[in-house]
Write a protein that holds these residues in place. Structure first.
Motif, mmCIF file in Angstrom:
data_model
loop_
_atom_site.group_PDB
_atom_site.id
_atom_site.type_symbol
_atom_site.label_atom_id
_atom_site.label_comp_id
_atom_site.label_asym_id
_atom_site.label_seq_id
_atom_site.Cartn_x
_atom_site.Cartn_y
_atom_site.Cartn_z
ATOM 1 N N LEU A 51 19.639 -15.764 24.023
ATOM 2 C CA LEU A 51 18.595 -15.973 25.028
ATOM 3 C C LEU A 51 17.178 -15.709 24.665
ATOM 4 C CD1 LEU A 51 20.511 -14.714 28.240
ATOM 5 C CD2 LEU A 51 20.684 -16.999 27.009
ATOM 6 N N GLN A 55 13.585 -11.796 31.562
ATOM 7 C CA GLN A 55 14.602 -11.086 32.626
ATOM 8 C C GLN A 55 15.383 -12.349 33.104
ATOM 9 O OE1 GLN A 55 12.724 -9.990 36.285
ATOM 10 N NE2 GLN A 55 14.496 -8.711 36.670
ATOM 11 N N LEU A 56 16.821 -11.932 33.033
ATOM 12 C CA LEU A 56 17.927 -12.839 33.291
ATOM 13 C C LEU A 56 17.890 -13.239 34.897
ATOM 14 C CD1 LEU A 56 20.147 -14.331 31.570
ATOM 15 C CD2 LEU A 56 21.627 -12.861 32.790
ATOM 16 N N ALA A 57 17.882 -14.391 35.152
ATOM 17 C CA ALA A 57 18.150 -14.797 36.743
ATOM 18 C C ALA A 57 19.561 -15.476 36.799
ATOM 19 C CB ALA A 57 16.979 -15.820 37.190
ATOM 20 N N LEU A 58 20.159 -15.129 37.827
ATOM 21 C CA LEU A 58 21.469 -15.919 38.329
ATOM 22 C C LEU A 58 21.277 -16.418 39.652
ATOM 23 C CD1 LEU A 58 24.461 -16.217 37.701
ATOM 24 C CD2 LEU A 58 24.748 -13.980 38.799
ATOM 25 N N THR A 59 22.038 -17.808 39.908
ATOM 26 C CA THR A 59 21.834 -18.144 41.245
ATOM 27 C C THR A 59 23.278 -18.987 41.163
ATOM 28 O OG1 THR A 59 20.654 -19.217 42.714
ATOM 29 C CG2 THR A 59 20.747 -20.280 40.565
ATOM 30 N N LEU A 87 16.717 -21.724 40.175
ATOM 31 C CA LEU A 87 16.158 -20.888 39.052
ATOM 32 C C LEU A 87 14.774 -20.964 38.857
ATOM 33 C CD1 LEU A 87 19.228 -21.596 36.733
ATOM 34 C CD2 LEU A 87 18.630 -19.433 37.620
ATOM 35 N N THR A 90 12.124 -19.325 41.006
ATOM 36 C CA THR A 90 12.119 -17.783 40.802
ATOM 37 C C THR A 90 11.265 -17.726 39.513
ATOM 38 O OG1 THR A 90 14.461 -17.925 41.539
ATOM 39 C CG2 THR A 90 13.575 -15.738 40.881
ATOM 40 N N VAL A 153 22.117 -19.723 34.895
ATOM 41 C CA VAL A 153 21.544 -18.806 34.757
ATOM 42 C C VAL A 153 20.311 -19.299 33.779
ATOM 43 C CG1 VAL A 153 23.505 -17.009 34.074
ATOM 44 C CG2 VAL A 153 22.967 -18.681 32.243
ATOM 45 N N ASP A 161 5.700 -13.491 37.411
ATOM 46 C CA ASP A 161 6.067 -12.409 38.560
ATOM 47 C C ASP A 161 5.941 -13.171 39.760
ATOM 48 O OD1 ASP A 161 6.891 -10.704 40.203
ATOM 49 O OD2 ASP A 161 4.906 -9.362 39.635
ATOM 50 N N LEU A 162 7.029 -14.064 40.399
ATOM 51 C CA LEU A 162 6.779 -14.598 41.598
ATOM 52 C C LEU A 162 7.777 -13.766 42.642
ATOM 53 C CD1 LEU A 162 7.254 -18.340 40.252
ATOM 54 C CD2 LEU A 162 5.168 -17.235 40.417
ATOM 55 N N GLU B 43 16.174 -13.648 47.052
ATOM 56 C CA GLU B 43 15.252 -14.778 46.599
ATOM 57 C C GLU B 43 16.261 -15.976 46.256
ATOM 58 O OE1 GLU B 43 11.987 -14.599 44.596
ATOM 59 O OE2 GLU B 43 11.801 -12.156 44.806
ATOM 60 N N ASP B 44 15.753 -17.160 45.907
ATOM 61 C CA ASP B 44 16.781 -18.173 45.431
ATOM 62 C C ASP B 44 17.530 -17.820 44.318
ATOM 63 O OD1 ASP B 44 15.896 -19.885 47.479
ATOM 64 O OD2 ASP B 44 14.423 -20.752 46.362
ATOM 65 N N SER B 45 17.148 -16.962 43.407
ATOM 66 C CA SER B 45 17.976 -16.360 42.327
ATOM 67 C C SER B 45 17.551 -15.065 42.334
ATOM 68 C CB SER B 45 17.452 -16.960 40.959
ATOM 69 O OG SER B 45 17.265 -18.382 40.896
ATOM 70 N N ALA B 46 19.063 -14.467 41.735
ATOM 71 C CA ALA B 46 18.988 -13.023 41.472
ATOM 72 C C ALA B 46 18.316 -12.530 40.393
ATOM 73 C CB ALA B 46 20.369 -12.348 41.562
ATOM 74 N N LYS B 47 17.432 -11.573 40.246
ATOM 75 C CA LYS B 47 16.689 -11.152 39.203
ATOM 76 C C LYS B 47 17.322 -9.741 38.553
ATOM 77 C CE LYS B 47 12.153 -13.065 40.671
ATOM 78 N NZ LYS B 47 11.015 -12.455 41.232
ATOM 79 N N LEU B 48 17.916 -9.906 37.496
ATOM 80 C CA LEU B 48 18.844 -9.144 36.852
ATOM 81 C C LEU B 48 18.253 -7.936 36.163
ATOM 82 C CD1 LEU B 48 22.080 -11.235 35.729
ATOM 83 C CD2 LEU B 48 21.462 -10.327 38.142
ATOM 84 N N SER B 98 28.025 -13.945 40.966
ATOM 85 C CA SER B 98 27.562 -14.779 42.290
ATOM 86 C C SER B 98 28.773 -15.205 43.203
ATOM 87 C CB SER B 98 26.996 -15.993 41.760
ATOM 88 O OG SER B 98 27.793 -17.073 41.215
ATOM 89 N N THR B 132 24.259 -12.539 44.272
ATOM 90 C CA THR B 132 23.568 -13.704 44.934
ATOM 91 C C THR B 132 24.589 -14.755 45.357
ATOM 92 O OG1 THR B 132 22.020 -15.647 44.096
ATOM 93 C CG2 THR B 132 23.586 -15.182 42.680
#
Lengths: 348, 348
Positions: A51, A55-59, A87, A90, A153, A161-162, B43-48, B98, B132
């Motif tokens: 990747l 920072q990894l995001a998961l939804t 995603l 975020t 992901v 940084d939102l 949030e709409d996505s989890a920030k890991l 999730s 999430t």
């Protein structure tokens, strides 16, 4: 399409058994449509390529919309756009999706293929890959056509940084386009209402628009990120997003006149007694931006096909903290509440 | 439990509207049970948090089991174990899940809480966090109680490389315990068959067992990874896993007598005309290991509570490539096929 072994052109319980028919469905429908090397490995988990930094995001989201097909989209397009957008808002660059199908026995195979094709096309246009999935089949009457879950992901690039906690009084509230289209389009399609209204869902992947914005207006003059927070205004519509944001402790004031609503949507909403500000969207987002960068942000949005009708609709205030106020065209001020009931279920 | 605003003790369509009741359900059920800081951001996505080094793995599964509660587990425990196990058998350390709920209107709130509690307990025991989620509610009759989708991310540590393509003739096939328990337990629970059989689902998170194994027997004498591949034998049972593996081009030979099957499972299976080798498992895996490390692997498995009855059941062969052969107690050899129909739908 050549499901040679399939005894019929509908989905059977055995398609969900994990046995021969499941494998055939995988090969003939999913692998063909979602053509990519990660999925083709067919392991229990997808092994992802390295990747980008961040920072990894998961939804995740499940999609149970009725009808499955509506003007401007279908459950498959929705399942890709919704998760891509969760995603994107975020601040993440969406990369990989999973998809889980729950299919009702007896569903025409053609319907499944149309939905999967639509997912594949939408994923391609959004630049994401569907790399792992699962199919369950339940008895006729135990589900409603097709339910789809997608998880996604993505990676939030360093420096992005939102968060609603970053909103400050004076910040500007912007939308990228007219609100309410999706909810009204689905309602008209479902109820077969005899309006001669040309309302089309706004369903679209917003990651390109968001990336362009974050790249063009990275910082405010104060050195902090210019874009404070974003959210796609899905179930519960624009007002729900604003109410959730206000819960973080700021006040929000919206100019009713400034909120873009298409004429047809306004007309149908008035007739049905629905407020388009609570109607679902699937390609419309709200964002809060530092005041000194609001003009620049608006220009970037308007230069993008999905932001042509972007508009400033209000601002963050120190007054009425925790609440959203709507200023009507007559100058009155009304406090907005979250949806108490269900305006229209099965909207996404 | 205190859903103060809730007009009743059942799930209503408005719980899926995205409005007030959705938020209340989130706060009072999901946030309380899945108590963790990432989810709490909402949030709409989890920030890991930063991930350990290695390759990211992504997986998903939907769970539609009927009945929702059965001896040894429930749909919530299943939804966590299944996804944890799909990551573990790929060699990944499961980290974050999730979850997407599709709930039928009218479901007793208590039922939801029991399921969510069970997910939370299982996640804790497996060392993963549910970060999430999403809740949709569909009309009464449009789904069957609760469907749950879980997606999971995990990290494959550097040096771990599990893949059916790594099997070689002479490698040894091992299972961690008796096969068929889950399928028979669910069948007995569903059909309310009047057996006095004490059959309990094997539903369990296998990531601890897998991690212990990979740590203890990292390499074969030839310098390559000792464990070639693993798979949990869910839908379609042990035989389906073996048939999938054989598709990679090797032959597999299984000693029927060596495959552990509990007496009660064998008795019920015989009565119902079911082959326990095709019956679903939710805490039983097959693995292929280099011959020089088979004894060591077996010892590690047997030292773990989930591997006490581990057994060598066969080996990889150069003969009958692409096929799985079963050697019966009488010395005959029978080629095994994947399940052609649906032995028992809604098993997971």
């Amino acid at each position: 399409m050549n499901l040679s072994e399939s005894p019929s052109d509908t989905i059977a319980l055995a398609h969900g058994s994990g046995g021969l028919l499941t494998h055939e469905l995988l090969r003939e429908v999913f692998l063909k449509c979602f053509d990519n090397t990660v999925l083709a490995e067919m392991e229990d988990s997808a092994k992802l390529p390295p990747l980008p930094p961040g920072q990894l995001a998961l939804t995740t989201d499940s999609y149970v919309v009725q009808p499955l097909f509506f003007p401007g989209g279908d459950v498959g397009k929705l399942a890709v756009c919704g998760t891509v957008n969760d995603l994107a808002v975020t601040g993440a660059r969406p990369l990989y999706l999973s998809c889980g199908f729950i299919i009702e026995e007896g569903l025409p195979l053609d319907t499944l293929v149309r939905v999967v094709d639509s997912m594949a096309t939408t994923a391609l246009s959004a630049g994401v890959q569907i790399v792992t999935g699962d199919t369950k089949v339940v008895e006729h009457g135990a589900a409603d056509g097709i339910f789809i879950n997608t998880a996604g992901v993505g990676v939030i690039p360093p420096g992005v940084d939102l968060s609603p906690s970053r909103m400050r009084p004076g910040d500007v509230v912007v939308v990228n386009g007219p609100v309410g289209d999706h909810g009204i389009a689905v309602m008209l399609a479902r109820e077969k209402l005899n309006f001669h209204a040309d309302v089309v869902s706004d369903c679209a992947p917003l990651n390109g628009l968001v990336a362009a914005l974050l790249e063009a207006v990275p910082e405010s003059a104060d050195g902090s990120g210019a874009v404070r927070c974003m959210r796609d205004a899905t179930r519960g519509g624009l007002v729900t997003v604003l109410c959730e944001w206000a819960e973080s402790g700021v006040g929000i004031e919206i100019e009713e006149r400034a909120v873009p609503v298409r004429e047809a949507v306004r007309a149908v909403s008035e007739f049905l007694g629905i407020d388009p500000l609570y109607s679902a969207n699937e390609g419309t987002l709200a964002l809060v931006v530092a005041p000194d960068m609001a003009e620049a942000a608006l220009a970037i949005l308007r230069a993008h096909p999905l932001g042509r009708d972007a508009a400033v609709i209000g601002r963050i205030t120190a007054e009425h903290a925790g609440r959203v106020a709507l200023r009507t065209p007559y100058g009155a001020r009304r406090i907005l509440q979250m949806l108490a009931g269900a305006q229209l279920p099965r909207i996404c």
